[in-house]
Design an enzyme around this catalytic site. Structure first.
Site, PDB file in Angstrom:
ATOM      1  N   HIS A 348     -20.193 -22.000  13.228  1.00  0.00           N
ATOM      2  CA  HIS A 348     -19.203 -21.167  12.540  1.00  0.00           C
ATOM      3  C   HIS A 348     -19.579 -19.695  12.486  1.00  0.00           C
ATOM      4  CE1 HIS A 348     -16.783 -24.493  10.773  1.00  0.00           C
ATOM      5  NE2 HIS A 348     -17.923 -25.133  10.902  1.00  0.00           N
ATOM      6  N   LYS A 534     -10.805 -12.581   1.225  1.00  0.00           N
ATOM      7  CA  LYS A 534     -11.888 -13.237   1.959  1.00  0.00           C
ATOM      8  C   LYS A 534     -13.191 -12.839   1.295  1.00  0.00           C
ATOM      9  CE  LYS A 534     -10.148 -11.044   5.561  1.00  0.00           C
ATOM     10  NZ  LYS A 534      -9.893 -12.157   6.456  1.00  0.00           N
ATOM     11  N   ARG A 535     -14.295 -13.548   1.632  1.00  0.00           N
ATOM     12  CA  ARG A 535     -15.572 -13.148   1.066  1.00  0.00           C
ATOM     13  C   ARG A 535     -15.860 -11.676   1.379  1.00  0.00           C
ATOM     14  NH1 ARG A 535     -19.077 -17.045  -1.214  1.00  0.00           N
ATOM     15  NH2 ARG A 535     -20.578 -15.364  -1.298  1.00  0.00           N
ATOM     16  N   LYS A 540     -16.576  -7.790   7.582  1.00  0.00           N
ATOM     17  CA  LYS A 540     -15.146  -8.006   7.350  1.00  0.00           C
ATOM     18  C   LYS A 540     -14.426  -6.695   7.031  1.00  0.00           C
ATOM     19  CE  LYS A 540     -15.875 -12.751   5.604  1.00  0.00           C
ATOM     20  NZ  LYS A 540     -15.113 -13.669   6.480  1.00  0.00           N
ATOM     21  N   THR A 642      -9.360 -17.989   8.719  1.00  0.00           N
ATOM     22  CA  THR A 642      -8.288 -18.969   8.480  1.00  0.00           C
ATOM     23  C   THR A 642      -7.245 -18.413   7.519  1.00  0.00           C
ATOM     24  OG1 THR A 642      -9.810 -20.034   6.923  1.00  0.00           O
ATOM     25  CG2 THR A 642      -9.475 -21.116   9.048  1.00  0.00           C
ATOM     26  N   LYS A 646      -2.990 -18.770   7.256  1.00  0.00           N
ATOM     27  CA  LYS A 646      -2.245 -19.077   6.021  1.00  0.00           C
ATOM     28  C   LYS A 646      -1.211 -17.987   5.744  1.00  0.00           C
ATOM     29  CE  LYS A 646      -6.449 -21.257   4.497  1.00  0.00           C
ATOM     30  NZ  LYS A 646      -7.775 -20.966   3.915  1.00  0.00           N
TER      31      LYS A 646
HETATM   32  C1  26Q Z   1     -26.960 -21.129   4.781  1.00  0.00           C
HETATM   33  C2  26Q Z   1     -28.279 -21.259   4.392  1.00  0.00           C
HETATM   34  C3  26Q Z   1     -28.652 -20.994   3.086  1.00  0.00           C
HETATM   35  C4  26Q Z   1     -27.681 -20.632   2.164  1.00  0.00           C
HETATM   36  C5  26Q Z   1     -26.363 -20.504   2.556  1.00  0.00           C
HETATM   37  C6  26Q Z   1     -26.001 -20.753   3.872  1.00  0.00           C
HETATM   38  C7  26Q Z   1     -24.597 -20.602   4.298  1.00  0.00           C
HETATM   39  C8  26Q Z   1     -23.577 -21.098   3.504  1.00  0.00           C
HETATM   40  C9  26Q Z   1     -22.245 -20.950   3.881  1.00  0.00           C
HETATM   41  C10 26Q Z   1     -24.264 -19.981   5.476  1.00  0.00           C
HETATM   42  C11 26Q Z   1     -22.938 -19.836   5.848  1.00  0.00           C
HETATM   43  C12 26Q Z   1     -21.910 -20.316   5.066  1.00  0.00           C
HETATM   44  C13 26Q Z   1     -20.495 -20.183   5.385  1.00  0.00           C
HETATM   45  C14 26Q Z   1     -20.003 -19.670   6.497  1.00  0.00           C
HETATM   46  C15 26Q Z   1     -18.548 -19.547   6.700  1.00  0.00           C
HETATM   47  O1  26Q Z   1     -17.752 -19.797   5.809  1.00  0.00           O
HETATM   48  N1  26Q Z   1     -18.125 -19.164   7.913  1.00  0.00           N
HETATM   49  C16 26Q Z   1     -16.707 -19.024   8.214  1.00  0.00           C
HETATM   50  O2  26Q Z   1     -16.241 -20.253   8.731  1.00  0.00           O
HETATM   51  C17 26Q Z   1     -14.842 -20.234   8.900  1.00  0.00           C
HETATM   52  C18 26Q Z   1     -14.409 -21.616   9.328  1.00  0.00           C
HETATM   53  O3  26Q Z   1     -14.806 -21.864  10.645  1.00  0.00           O
HETATM   54  C19 26Q Z   1     -14.436 -19.170   9.901  1.00  0.00           C
HETATM   55  O4  26Q Z   1     -13.032 -19.128   9.957  1.00  0.00           O
HETATM   56  C20 26Q Z   1     -14.975 -17.807   9.491  1.00  0.00           C
HETATM   57  O5  26Q Z   1     -14.727 -16.880  10.505  1.00  0.00           O
HETATM   58  C21 26Q Z   1     -16.476 -17.910   9.217  1.00  0.00           C
HETATM   59  O6  26Q Z   1     -16.949 -16.684   8.691  1.00  0.00           O
END
Ligand code: 26Q
Length: 807
Positions: A348, A534-535, A540, A642, A646
């Site tokens: 991702h 978004k985050r 971004k 995403t 939406k």
């Molecule tokens: C990893 C290790 C330690 C702590 C946290 C994490 C961690 C947690 C969540 C790393 C990444 C995430 C989340 C990533 C994320 O949400 N990515 C998004 O995924 C979406 C679905 O595929 C995409 O549409 C977005 O582009 C992407 O940013």
């Protein structure tokens, strides 16, 4: 219908009184909700039981989707819709003199995820059930979800989110299905009677993983799948091992709280424990189920497809190896062969800082047997891949590099399928980030563009729009989303376009009422609603939009009348608590909001609204009200996005870069129906490689940019001394890592075009309609059907879907 409503009312009243020993009229909204939820359990209970037993009896091949995050949103309306009971329940509840929508809002919205990745997992759960795929979700039942966000003087502060304070009506605790997970200690390999080495453990810590199951109800079909979330508890038989409160507490810590970080990897021990906890509990559950089928181990991959959502659940791989080798006595080759046929992995992210790597000594101390297995995978990797492709490639693709376990490498090497989440993203993975893996196993790589469930994001979030669509093209689109494209034929239908604008206006009024009530800001539903949700992350580029607002501020100040189109800039975003820069941007935007909203000369044309605590429920309120969808990441950085899908499905026009799924949105809706700007991904790469970008030149040579950036440091915006300086420096002194200044002029041009286009309501509405008509392509029903066909090799319930629909 009438008798159904009457029955429902009777059952509801009984349910309420059984529960609370007084009448529903005296209850609180939470109590009314809980009674309704509990009543519903009777409506899906049989189907749930039947789905589970059908899967077992037919020994059906099942998918197990492992994700550290889920963002399901409130489930009452979604469950009612899928059961075909939404109208009945609404009529029944309102008929009792209650307010159905108010009761719906009494449900807590479980925030067991950070953002896109967690929401995608929940869209997939809904779509798997709705397409009749036998799919299970595995995850963690965090005691506290993502923090609750508050603004104090414009700064983000984080509060704990106790989402389980009331009963969770959807979950079922299944203590009888608990498994134990082992941590720490030492492991010794001792030969057994057959002279095989078997591990003997000393001083390990054993933790109980108790499953809580939540039904995932399919839309108008008989499928009810299971989302299984595990909670860490002190094992009952082993209680003497945990005598002090501290020891007992340490056990519960494992599932206490979600890590509030997206795309920024932190190598913290507790996170490693969480990941292994999920993997071990989930894999043991699968193995237990499989053993009940009484088949040969070689048949395991025919019955089980395991998908890992990013690298977070990668330890599933060595965990299944461990069980097959140590407990079941398979040879390494037999076990690895099973692994390879069973696992698939989705990437991702492309950001280097988000790639998970764990120090070998940490894994060794926490999971000694797992580390031994990873070493053996590593040794064999060098042996085989080294011989085939040379030591250099073997080294670059190794599971362990420089004392660090490379989670992505492990996941790719063990899986039969590796996918990205949008065409561009997959191309970048294949050609850059993962090119060495593409070289050694080209056939593994594939793209699966993300999708969204239109049930939640259109049918539930935007009922007026859904009804309007029904009136024109019938209800078929509700089960065959691509049929929404039939709307295209109505693009010149003035009456429909008027109705579309009226629906949008009503949704804007609803959101405006929320903003007035919660934030005490008046916004005009006739203004253009410009939405970025978004985050908060530098890539971004929420800051780019902030710079654009400052530009408009000065244009109005210097030449009143130069801006004709009133706009409301709407933001929703949480920043990771440790992400200092992101928090500074939040403060900047909040301070800018204060400046702009309180200056009568300016506020007639611009308002800035930064909603607190953005999440799934707020998204459901904001998205239907949006005119413009901000998808402005630096090209090549956003894997997919995403919210872009939406928003388009709700008739917002995109302003964006050619990044992530925006590329496919453009292909599907046509270049004329969105606003594109900025560098392309390859131009970004070339510019970086050439080292010719000097952001300070833009500051010095472009008077408009100079004026905007000076605004950050000259006191115009109140109370941002530190933040303004840091942000200024990031753009001017530290060379603007995300090329905001480079893309700025082209962004503002695109924004001005959007203004102009909005002035012609009829033409704008036509573009909205075309966006809605094209959004069926992004239904996650099709996405999961593609996963099912091309990766998982499972048959969906094809009674609903024509195979041509999604291939
Ligand atoms: C990893 C290790 C330690 C702590 C946290 C994490 C961690 C947690 C969540 C790393 C990444 C995430 C989340 C990533 C994320 O949400 N990515 C998004 O995924 C979406 C679905 O595929 C995409 O549409 C977005 O582009 C992407 O940013």
């Amino acid at each position: 219908m009438l008798s159904e409503v009457k029955t429902f009312q009777k059952e509801y009243m009984t349910q309420f009184e059984d529960l609370y020993a007084y009448s529903y009229e005296e209850g609180t909204d939470t109590e009314r909700f809980l009674a309704l939820g509990l009543l519903l359990r009777r409506y899906y209970g049989d189907r749930w039981k039947e789905s589970v037993s059908e899967y077992r009896q037919d020994k059906k091949r099942q998918v197990y989707y492992f994700s550290m995050e889920y963002l399901p949103g409130r489930q009452l309306k979604s469950n009612l819709l899928n059961l075909g009971l939404l109208q009945t329940a609404r009529t029944a509840i309102d008929g009792l003199g209650l307010d159905f929508d108010q009761i719906v809002r009494a449900e807590v919205d479980p925030a067991l995820g950070n953002g896109g990745l967690g929401r995608l997992a929940s869209c997939f759960m809904d779509s798997m059930a709705s397409t009749g795929i036998a799919g299970n979700g595995c995850g963690i039942r965090y005691r506290y979800g993502l923090f609750k966000q508050k603004f104090v003087n414009g700064h983000q502060i984080e509060l704990p989110e106790n989402w389980l304070r009331n009963l969770n009506v959807w979950e079922v605790r299944r203590e009888g299905k608990a498994v134990t997970v082992r941590f720490g200690g030492t492991v010794e390999l001792v030969p057994n009677a057959d002279n095989d080495l078997k591990p003997v453990y000393h001083n390990t810590q054993t933790i109980l993983a108790v499953p809580y199951d939540t039904p995932q109800i399919g839309y108008h079909n008989k499928t009810v799948n299971t989302l299984r979330l595990f909670s860490a508890e002190v094992p009952y038989e082993d209680e003497t091992a945990y005598q002090t409160p501290q020891e007992r507490n340490a056990v519960k810590q494992i599932t206490e709280v979600l890590y509030p970080d997206d795309s920024n990897y932190e190598g913290r021990l507790l996170r490693l424990k969480q990941e292994y906890f999920l993997c071990s509990a989930g894999i043991q559950t699968i193995v237990n189920h499989f053993k009940g089928l009484k088949l040969e181990w070689s048949e395991f991959p025919e019955k089980v497809a395991i998908h890992i959502n990013d690298t977070h659940p990668t330890l599933c791989i060595p965990e299944l190896m461990r069980i097959l080798l140590d407990d079941e006595g398979l040879s390494w080759e037999q076990a690895w062969n099973i692994i390879h046929k069973t696992f698939s992995y989705t990437n991702h992210t492309i950001l280097a800082e988000a790639m998970e790597r764990w120090p070998v000594d940490m894994v060794e101390r926490t999971l000694p047997r797992i580390m031994q297995i990873i070493w053996e995978i590593n040794r064999r990797h060098y042996l085989i891949k080294g011989a085939l492709y040379g030591q250099d490639i073997a080294h670059k693709t190794a599971p362990v590099i420089d004392g660090q376990v490379q989670m992505a490498h492990l996941a790719i090497l063990a899986s039969h399928s590796v996918n990205g989440v949008a065409k561009l993203h997959t191309e970048i993975l294949e050609n850059y980030t993962l090119r060495n893996f593409k070289l050694i196993s080209p056939a593994k790589f594939n793209n699966k563009t993300n999708g969204i469930t239109l049930r939640r994001w259109v049918m539930l979030a935007n009922e007026p729009l859904s009804n309007l669509i029904d009136q024109r093209i019938g209800k078929e689109w509700r089960s065959s989303p691509k049929e929404v494209s039939l709307l295209k034929a109505y693009q010149t239908d003035k009456k429909l376009l008027k109705e579309l604008l009226a629906v949008k206006k009503a949704n804007k009024e609803r959101f405006a009422a929320y903003v007035a009530d919660q934030m005490n800001i008046e916004i005009d539903p006739n203004a253009l609603f410009d939405v970025q949700i978004k985050r908060l992350h530098a890539y971004k580029r929420q800051l780019l939009q902030a710079l654009h607002i400052i530009d408009r501020y000065w244009r109005i100040k210097e030449d009143p009348g130069s801006i004709q189109q009133p706009r409301v800039f709407i933001f929703g975003a949480k920043a990771a608590p440790s992400y200092h820069y992101a928090k500074e941007i939040i403060k900047l935007i909040n301070a800018l909001a204060d400046l702009v909203n309180n200056d009568p000369e300016v506020s007639e044309f611009i308002k800035v609204v930064f909603v607190e605590n953005y999440g799934v429920s707020l998204a459901e309120l904001i998205i239907p009200s949006a005119d413009l969808s901000e998808q402005i990441s630096l090209s090549g950085k956003e894997a997919s996005g995403t919210s872009n899908m939406k928003l388009m499905a709700n008739g917002a026009l995109t302003i964006g870069t050619l990044d992530g799924a925006n590329v496919e949105i453009r292909d599907s809706v046509g270049e004329d129906n969105l606003f594109l700007f900025g560098l392309k991904a390859d131009e970004v790469e070339n510019l970086k490689a050439s080292h010719i970008y000097h952001s300070a030149d833009y500051y010095h040579n472009n008077p408009r940019i100079k004026r905007i950036l000076d605004t950050l440091i000259d006191g115009t915006i109140p109370d941002i001394e530190e933040e303004g300086r840091d942000i200024f420096d990031s753009l001017v002194t530290y060379n603007d890592e995300y090329f905001l200044l480079k893309d700025f002029d082209s962004f503002v041009d695109a924004q001005d075009q959007a203004d102009l286009a909005f002035q012609d309501p009829h033409e704008w509405a036509r573009k909205c309609l075309l966006n809605i008509a094209a959004s069926g392509n992004f239904s996650s029903d099709y996405t999961v059907l593609r996963y099912a066909k091309e990766i998982w090799k499972v048959d969906p319930g094809l009674h609903l879907f024509n195979i041509q629909d999604f291939s």
